[in-house]
Design an enzyme around this catalytic site. Structure first.
Site, PDB file in Angstrom:
ATOM      1  N   LYS A  44      39.130  50.132 -97.500  1.00 33.04           N
ATOM      2  CA  LYS A  44      39.570  50.977 -96.498  1.00 33.04           C
ATOM      3  C   LYS A  44      39.357  52.368 -97.182  1.00 33.04           C
ATOM      4  O   LYS A  44      39.598  52.691 -98.213  1.00 33.04           O
ATOM      5  CB  LYS A  44      40.939  50.913 -95.764  1.00 33.04           C
ATOM      6  CG  LYS A  44      40.892  49.557 -95.086  1.00 33.04           C
ATOM      7  CD  LYS A  44      42.052  49.439 -94.608  1.00 33.04           C
ATOM      8  CE  LYS A  44      43.350  49.404 -95.593  1.00 33.04           C
ATOM      9  NZ  LYS A  44      44.551  49.224 -95.035  1.00 33.04           N
ATOM     10  N   GLU A  81      38.497  38.138 -89.201  1.00 32.24           N
ATOM     11  CA  GLU A  81      39.753  38.721 -88.994  1.00 32.24           C
ATOM     12  C   GLU A  81      40.108  39.400 -87.705  1.00 32.24           C
ATOM     13  O   GLU A  81      39.085  39.437 -87.108  1.00 32.24           O
ATOM     14  CB  GLU A  81      40.365  39.365 -90.411  1.00 32.24           C
ATOM     15  CG  GLU A  81      39.541  40.753 -90.440  1.00 32.24           C
ATOM     16  CD  GLU A  81      40.111  41.856 -90.468  1.00 32.24           C
ATOM     17  OE1 GLU A  81      41.176  42.040 -89.571  1.00 32.24           O
ATOM     18  OE2 GLU A  81      39.571  42.920 -91.036  1.00 32.24           O
TER      19      GLU A  81
HETATM   20  N1  PSU Z   1      39.742  48.248 -92.602  1.00 29.88           N
HETATM   21  C1  PSU Z   1      39.817  48.916 -91.594  1.00 29.88           C
HETATM   22  N2  PSU Z   1      40.338  48.570 -90.485  1.00 29.88           N
HETATM   23  C2  PSU Z   1      41.358  47.742 -90.503  1.00 29.88           C
HETATM   24  C3  PSU Z   1      41.655  47.047 -91.507  1.00 29.88           C
HETATM   25  C4  PSU Z   1      40.904  47.201 -92.867  1.00 29.88           C
HETATM   26  O1  PSU Z   1      38.796  49.633 -91.484  1.00 29.88           O
HETATM   27  O2  PSU Z   1      41.971  47.361 -89.420  1.00 29.88           O
HETATM   28  C5  PSU Z   1      42.843  46.034 -91.673  1.00 29.88           C
HETATM   29  C6  PSU Z   1      42.557  44.663 -92.322  1.00 29.88           C
HETATM   30  O3  PSU Z   1      42.894  43.931 -91.568  1.00 29.88           O
HETATM   31  C7  PSU Z   1      42.976  44.757 -93.625  1.00 29.88           C
HETATM   32  C8  PSU Z   1      44.294  45.459 -93.295  1.00 29.88           C
HETATM   33  O4  PSU Z   1      43.318  43.149 -94.007  1.00 29.88           O
HETATM   34  O5  PSU Z   1      43.737  46.462 -92.393  1.00 29.88           O
HETATM   35  C9  PSU Z   1      44.972  45.951 -94.528  1.00 29.88           C
HETATM   36  O6  PSU Z   1      46.170  46.382 -93.931  1.00 29.88           O
HETATM   37  P1  PSU Z   1      47.251  47.041 -95.230  1.00 29.88           P
HETATM   38  O7  PSU Z   1      46.649  48.017 -95.939  1.00 29.88           O
HETATM   39  O8  PSU Z   1      48.374  47.267 -94.410  1.00 29.88           O
HETATM   40  O9  PSU Z   1      47.681  45.742 -96.175  1.00 29.88           O
END
Ligand code: PSU
Ligand code: MN
Length: 312
Positions: A162, A29
């Protein structure tokens, strides 16, 4: 040089060749680069993951959106456009809009899954998935990654959700959604920078071949949901759970008082946490990203081999 295969999706010749030959491919990604890491680390990490996957004899497929084209197999040396001020964090809900409007940006886990499922890639790596955020009972902030995991039959290797997610609620949500969660050499959900959240995961596997066998069984059963492999951050780089939760609490309080909402929450918190830990969170993030890419490459190889020989 990219050539179109399926409408707005351009697949690089290298990735197209690997797929046609049924040799292993690992998708990566790019929201982690556009919105998750400082620019210099993003550039260096993109190169490192590309090399790590290649060193395992596997073809990397970095997914990005550039001027409305979805590229599968983008060049990690050519990602300046991801750092332009108008580059977006593109979740699954945003993909069609980005294509229609000629926008550029990094794809989240959900968006990357939606794209690679369309072109036949079955394994991807990331740092952390989005999950059920801390405080979701108020904010209703539950990542679209979870819904995507319930709908695309991809093996996703991550270090848990995360750091700003609630591990227990995330594991429950994955259960509700029918997502198979397997701990790689662990019985607990990792807490991203820290190796354990203390929350048990339903299954454990100790070798890539075991993961490949589960993935094959899911395919044979016609299951559509993903196989989520959670691997703890490498020991040498991991932070302890207390350090992480203190940094996360501080960052959350800051974000709340700054009025940060929606897709902007994650990038804001990640940089606040990096700052609060004197850069150690960043070191952990880079180490786990690389470890996940390497594990994903092993799983993709094992899967390609088992499909070739028909073995279980
Ligand atoms: N985890 C990290 N850094 C990130 C992400 C996840 O440590 O940048 C990104 C990934 O691309 C994940 C996204 O799919 O954040 C999820 O974002 P949200 O919670 O807004 O759906
Ligand atoms: Mn969200």
């Amino acid at each position: 040089m990219m050539r179109p295969v399926s409408r707005p999706i351009d697949i690089s010749p290298e990735v197209a060749r690997a797929l046609a030959a049924r040799s292993p491919v690992v998708a990566l990604e790019s929201a982690v680069y556009s919105h998750g890491l400082p620019r210099e680390q993003a550039r260096a990490t993109a190169r490192k993951l590309d090399e790590a996957v290649r060193a395992a004899g596997v073809t990397p497929a970095l997914v990005v959106v550039r001027d409305g084209s979805i590229l599968v197999g983008a060049d990690p040396l050519d990602m300046g456009f991801l750092f332009e001020p108008d580059a977006l964090k593109i979740a699954e809900r945003d993909l069609a809009v980005a294509v229609a409007r000629g926008q550029s940006g990094g794809t989240t886990v959900a968006a990357t899954m939606a794209v690679v499922a369309e072109v036949g890639i079955v394994v991807m790596a990331t740092g952390g998935i989005g999950g059920v955020h801390l405080g979701a009972q108020e904010s209703w902030d539950v990542s679209g990654d979870l819904h995507a995991l319930s709908r695309y039959p991809i093996v996703v290797v991550c270090a848990g959700a995360k750091a700003i997610c609630d591990a227990a609620k995330t594991v429950e949500a994955l259960d509700t959604l029918g997502v198979t969660v397997v701990g790689y050499r662990t019985e607990v959900m990792p807490a991203f920078y820290a190796r354990s959240s203390g929350v048990p995961v339903p299954h454990r596997a100790d070798a890539p071949e075991e993961i490949a066998a589960i993935a094959r069984a899911k395919t044979d059963l016609g299951h559509r949901a993903a196989l989520l492999v959670v691997q703890p951050c490498p020991e040498h780089a991991a932070l302890d759970t207390g350090t992480v939760s203190a940094a996360v609490d501080r960052a959350l309080a800051e974000a709340r008082s700054a009025g940060i909402r929606g897709g902007a929450v994650t990038p804001y918190l990640l940089s606040a946490i990096a700052e609060a830990t004197g850069g150690r969170a960043l070191t952990a993030n880079l180490a786990l990203l690389e470890a996940n890419a390497i594990l994903a490459a092993s799983v993709a190889s094992a899967l390609a081999a088992s499909v070739r020989t028909g073995d279980r």
